[in-house]
Design a protein around this motif. Sequence first.
Motif: not given
Length: 168
Positions: A1, A3-8
């Motif tokens: 996670s 500032e610009f991209v979040t992966f789960e």
Amino acid sequence: SGEFVTFEDIDLYPKPVARPRPPIWIGGRSVAAQDRAVALADCWFPSQPSVEVVAAGRERLVAKAAELGRPVPDLAINIFAAIDADGERARSAMRDSLSHRFQGDGPLFDATFAGNPDEVRARIQRYVDVGVTTFDLKFLPLTVEDTIAGMRMIAAEVEPALSNAVGV
């Protein structure tokens, strides 16, 4: 996670073999790249360097490592290679592919490997002599057949002689 991209729910395979982490390589020929390699990485990885550039860079790496109390990074290079039993045919392939990037044959052949197996082996040995341990070869001409032929020639006629000479 971030500032610009979040992966789960993401997995990465295969997992890195190196523990605690994979080695970090820093590319570039600049002094800043060399300094970053000493301060942050395991290897300095310039692209298309002449032997003289690598030798001078190595001297700087050693001095900077002593100054910072850090280990001297390994040396690897990224370099174009054209190899053929007919050395002139290999040099012609190199000229045809890259002459627009260089000012004449001298600079072109100072920063590439081009020739027959004996000539390429001698060029590689010069880099080994100044501390290069890993070579990322970009084969020319750019065809699958020529790339496979170059790889086979390196494996059969260049690498065994170098392994015996340097005790790899």
